[in-house]
Design a protein around this motif. Structure first.
Motif, PDB file in Angstrom:
ATOM      1  N   LEU A 209      12.815 -10.243  25.784  1.00  0.00           N
ATOM      2  CA  LEU A 209      12.822  -8.871  25.291  1.00  0.00           C
ATOM      3  C   LEU A 209      14.168  -8.198  25.519  1.00  0.00           C
ATOM      4  CD1 LEU A 209       9.295  -7.754  26.547  1.00  0.00           C
ATOM      5  CD2 LEU A 209       9.976  -8.138  24.170  1.00  0.00           C
ATOM      6  N   LYS A 210      14.769  -8.480  26.659  1.00  0.00           N
ATOM      7  CA  LYS A 210      16.080  -7.895  26.956  1.00  0.00           C
ATOM      8  C   LYS A 210      17.105  -8.319  25.920  1.00  0.00           C
ATOM      9  CE  LYS A 210      19.847  -8.027  30.282  1.00  0.00           C
ATOM     10  NZ  LYS A 210      20.406  -8.722  31.448  1.00  0.00           N
ATOM     11  N   ALA A 211      17.124  -9.610  25.581  1.00  0.00           N
ATOM     12  CA  ALA A 211      18.090 -10.115  24.605  1.00  0.00           C
ATOM     13  C   ALA A 211      17.806  -9.576  23.203  1.00  0.00           C
ATOM     14  CB  ALA A 211      18.072 -11.642  24.607  1.00  0.00           C
ATOM     15  N   ARG A 212      16.521  -9.537  22.836  1.00  0.00           N
ATOM     16  CA  ARG A 212      16.169  -9.130  21.478  1.00  0.00           C
ATOM     17  C   ARG A 212      16.355  -7.630  21.257  1.00  0.00           C
ATOM     18  NH1 ARG A 212      10.062  -9.320  19.924  1.00  0.00           N
ATOM     19  NH2 ARG A 212      10.219 -11.263  21.142  1.00  0.00           N
ATOM     20  N   LEU A 213      16.036  -6.812  22.272  1.00  0.00           N
ATOM     21  CA  LEU A 213      16.058  -5.360  22.112  1.00  0.00           C
ATOM     22  C   LEU A 213      17.282  -4.709  22.742  1.00  0.00           C
ATOM     23  CD1 LEU A 213      12.286  -4.679  22.909  1.00  0.00           C
ATOM     24  CD2 LEU A 213      13.357  -4.983  20.672  1.00  0.00           C
ATOM     25  N   ASN A 214      18.181  -5.524  23.297  1.00  0.00           N
ATOM     26  CA  ASN A 214      19.400  -5.009  23.940  1.00  0.00           C
ATOM     27  C   ASN A 214      19.068  -3.994  25.033  1.00  0.00           C
ATOM     28  OD1 ASN A 214      22.177  -4.876  24.369  1.00  0.00           O
ATOM     29  ND2 ASN A 214      22.438  -3.170  22.939  1.00  0.00           N
ATOM     30  N   LEU A 215      18.159  -4.382  25.914  1.00  0.00           N
ATOM     31  CA  LEU A 215      17.721  -3.507  26.993  1.00  0.00           C
ATOM     32  C   LEU A 215      18.606  -3.659  28.226  1.00  0.00           C
ATOM     33  CD1 LEU A 215      13.882  -4.154  26.731  1.00  0.00           C
ATOM     34  CD2 LEU A 215      15.077  -2.080  26.025  1.00  0.00           C
ATOM     35  N   THR A 216      18.540  -2.661  29.091  1.00  0.00           N
ATOM     36  CA  THR A 216      19.193  -2.692  30.395  1.00  0.00           C
ATOM     37  C   THR A 216      18.087  -2.631  31.449  1.00  0.00           C
ATOM     38  OG1 THR A 216      21.148  -1.552  29.533  1.00  0.00           O
ATOM     39  CG2 THR A 216      20.815  -1.520  31.923  1.00  0.00           C
ATOM     40  N   TYR A 217      18.168  -3.488  32.467  1.00  0.00           N
ATOM     41  CA  TYR A 217      17.114  -3.559  33.483  1.00  0.00           C
ATOM     42  C   TYR A 217      17.638  -3.162  34.867  1.00  0.00           C
ATOM     43  CZ  TYR A 217      14.144  -6.471  30.377  1.00  0.00           C
ATOM     44  OH  TYR A 217      13.358  -6.955  29.357  1.00  0.00           O
ATOM     45  N   LEU A 218      16.788  -2.451  35.618  1.00  0.00           N
ATOM     46  CA  LEU A 218      16.932  -2.332  37.062  1.00  0.00           C
ATOM     47  C   LEU A 218      15.745  -3.069  37.656  1.00  0.00           C
ATOM     48  CD1 LEU A 218      18.743   0.114  36.100  1.00  0.00           C
ATOM     49  CD2 LEU A 218      18.253   1.106  38.336  1.00  0.00           C
ATOM     50  N   PHE A 219      16.012  -4.177  38.336  1.00  0.00           N
ATOM     51  CA  PHE A 219      14.964  -5.092  38.801  1.00  0.00           C
ATOM     52  C   PHE A 219      14.846  -4.975  40.316  1.00  0.00           C
ATOM     53  CE2 PHE A 219      12.747  -8.893  39.872  1.00  0.00           C
ATOM     54  CZ  PHE A 219      12.047  -9.299  38.733  1.00  0.00           C
ATOM     55  N   ILE A 220      13.737  -4.383  40.784  1.00  0.00           N
ATOM     56  CA  ILE A 220      13.499  -4.179  42.209  1.00  0.00           C
ATOM     57  C   ILE A 220      12.555  -5.264  42.708  1.00  0.00           C
ATOM     58  CG2 ILE A 220      12.566  -2.598  43.937  1.00  0.00           C
ATOM     59  CD1 ILE A 220      13.193  -0.310  41.971  1.00  0.00           C
ATOM     60  N   SER A 221      12.922  -5.929  43.797  1.00  0.00           N
ATOM     61  CA  SER A 221      12.051  -6.993  44.305  1.00  0.00           C
ATOM     62  C   SER A 221      12.403  -7.342  45.741  1.00  0.00           C
ATOM     63  CB  SER A 221      12.173  -8.239  43.429  1.00  0.00           C
ATOM     64  OG  SER A 221      11.346  -9.280  43.915  1.00  0.00           O
ATOM     65  N   HIS A 222      11.377  -7.867  46.465  1.00  0.00           N
ATOM     66  CA  HIS A 222      11.612  -8.444  47.793  1.00  0.00           C
ATOM     67  C   HIS A 222      11.952  -9.927  47.693  1.00  0.00           C
ATOM     68  CE1 HIS A 222       9.309  -4.852  49.129  1.00  0.00           C
ATOM     69  NE2 HIS A 222      10.038  -4.983  50.219  1.00  0.00           N
ATOM     70  N   ASP A 223      11.680 -10.525  46.551  1.00  0.00           N
ATOM     71  CA  ASP A 223      11.910 -11.957  46.373  1.00  0.00           C
ATOM     72  C   ASP A 223      13.376 -12.180  45.991  1.00  0.00           C
ATOM     73  OD1 ASP A 223      12.024 -14.630  45.517  1.00  0.00           O
ATOM     74  OD2 ASP A 223       9.926 -14.600  44.898  1.00  0.00           O
ATOM     75  N   LEU A 224      14.173 -12.566  46.973  1.00  0.00           N
ATOM     76  CA  LEU A 224      15.611 -12.685  46.743  1.00  0.00           C
ATOM     77  C   LEU A 224      15.947 -13.780  45.740  1.00  0.00           C
ATOM     78  CD1 LEU A 224      17.022 -12.253  50.364  1.00  0.00           C
ATOM     79  CD2 LEU A 224      16.378 -10.519  48.695  1.00  0.00           C
ATOM     80  N   ALA A 225      15.152 -14.858  45.720  1.00  0.00           N
ATOM     81  CA  ALA A 225      15.408 -15.940  44.775  1.00  0.00           C
ATOM     82  C   ALA A 225      15.226 -15.456  43.342  1.00  0.00           C
ATOM     83  CB  ALA A 225      14.498 -17.120  45.066  1.00  0.00           C
ATOM     84  N   VAL A 226      14.172 -14.667  43.106  1.00  0.00           N
ATOM     85  CA  VAL A 226      13.928 -14.130  41.766  1.00  0.00           C
ATOM     86  C   VAL A 226      15.037 -13.158  41.378  1.00  0.00           C
ATOM     87  CG1 VAL A 226      12.398 -12.649  40.400  1.00  0.00           C
ATOM     88  CG2 VAL A 226      11.437 -14.457  41.830  1.00  0.00           C
ATOM     89  N   VAL A 227      15.397 -12.268  42.289  1.00  0.00           N
ATOM     90  CA  VAL A 227      16.445 -11.279  42.000  1.00  0.00           C
ATOM     91  C   VAL A 227      17.757 -11.969  41.659  1.00  0.00           C
ATOM     92  CG1 VAL A 227      17.862  -9.451  42.991  1.00  0.00           C
ATOM     93  CG2 VAL A 227      15.411  -9.449  43.370  1.00  0.00           C
TER      94      VAL A 227
END
Length: 317
Positions: free
Chosen positions: A197-215
């Motif tokens: 979705l980010k690539a298709r819609l040219n979105l900007t994300y703020l991704f909050i997480s405790h999982d450092l590997a995912v971040v």
């Protein structure tokens, strides 16, 4: 190039022990003066321990919580706190618990319709067409529209939450632990959907997480928060591989790794918010602490390249 999101000296304090007359007994500084930018089309990962101010910051950015002071700009436009719809049309929130974030008394169609009607004034065939497009975008079947939130799995409910956020046609999505409540296999599916979705819609994300590997895997840059302050920022591939702040090193060492015994990181807890220490808030847990650390609050400054750290004794750890 204009930043997708820019915050300047954003703060939030909470009154503790309110009185009928006069000032409160104390104030807790949940977010200290914080400034940073997020470039258009990038994903900024935000990490830190519970209580560091991540969710408070996120709620201020989407207008759910008014800042005590400071300014929020999206694409160069300062947001008017008196106009909640301005937030809704530009920035949306995807919540941590997908099922509880959906109104249990409304059908999925009613939930998706709300932003389309209230923010974009859609009705009739145009409304039906847009709902169908949103459901197709998140890979859900049209027959789900007549059901209620409790009838769905966590992964399906999170896809509905993403569709609801996209209904506003926002520029920015705040993703607050979007996969932490999901099974590992479902996490991968939702993360792949978000990337698509980010690539298709040219979105900007703020991704909050405790999982450092995912971040680290999904982010272009990472911001590390500690005790309501921004203590390090930099490219995702550098921040954990070569941290410049001792707290970032502590976070990296705390993440579980196959073959490494648990509990290897230095112990310690966040300072008392009702009695914050002078100087650097991390001084009580830092292996490099000195007299200046206990006397002066370090400022965020460039250390090398695109890495910034708020530390009197920065370096590789």
């Amino acid at each position: 190039m204009t930043a997708a999101l820019k915050i300047t000296d954003l703060t939030r304090t909470f009154a503790i022990g309110k009185r009928l007359f006069g000032p409160p007994k104390a104030r807790v500084h949940a977010v200290n003066p914080m400034s940073f930018e997020v470039r258009a089309g990038e994903t900024l990962g935000i990490v830190g321990e519970s209580g560091c101010g991540k969710s408070t910051l996120a709620r201020m950015l989407v207008g759910l919580l008014p800042p005590t002071s400071g300014q929020i700009e999206i694409e160069g436009r300062a947001l008017d706190r008196a106009d909640p719809a301005a937030f809704g049309r530009l920035i949306q929130y995807v919540f941590q618990d997908p099922v509880s974030s959906l109104n249990p008394r409304k059908t999925i169609r009613q939930i998706i319709e709300a932003p389309l009607r209230n923010l974009h004034g859609l009705h009739g065939p145009a409304l039906d067409t847009r709902i169908a497009e949103l459901f197709e975008a998140v890979n859900l079947r049209p027959e789900f529209l007549s059901r209620y939130p409790h009838e769905f799995s966590g992964g399906q409910a999170q896809r509905i939450g993403i569709a609801r956020a996209l209904a506003a046609s926002p520029r920015i999505l705040i993703l607050d632990e979007p996969v932490s409540a999901l099974d590992v296999s479902v996490q991968a599916q939702v993360l792949n959907l978000l990337a698509e979705l980010k690539a298709r819609l040219n979105l900007t994300y703020l991704f909050i997480s405790h999982d450092l590997a995912v971040v680290e895997a999904v982010s272009d840059r990472i911001a590390v928060l500690y005790f309501g302050s921004l203590v390090e920022t930099g490219p995702a591939e550098k921040v954990f591989a070569a941290p410049r702040h001792p707290y970032t090193k502590l976070l990296a060492d705390s993440a579980p790794v196959v073959g490494r015994p648990l509990g290897g990181a230095q112990s310690g807890e966040l300072p008392d918010p009702l009695n914050p220490p002078s100087g650097c808030a991390f001084a009580g847990r830092c292996p490099r602490v000195s007299d200046i650390c206990r006397a002066e609050v370090p400022k965020l400054r460039r250390i090398e390249g695109d890495q910034f750290a708020a530390c009197h004794h920065p370096g590789e750890f």
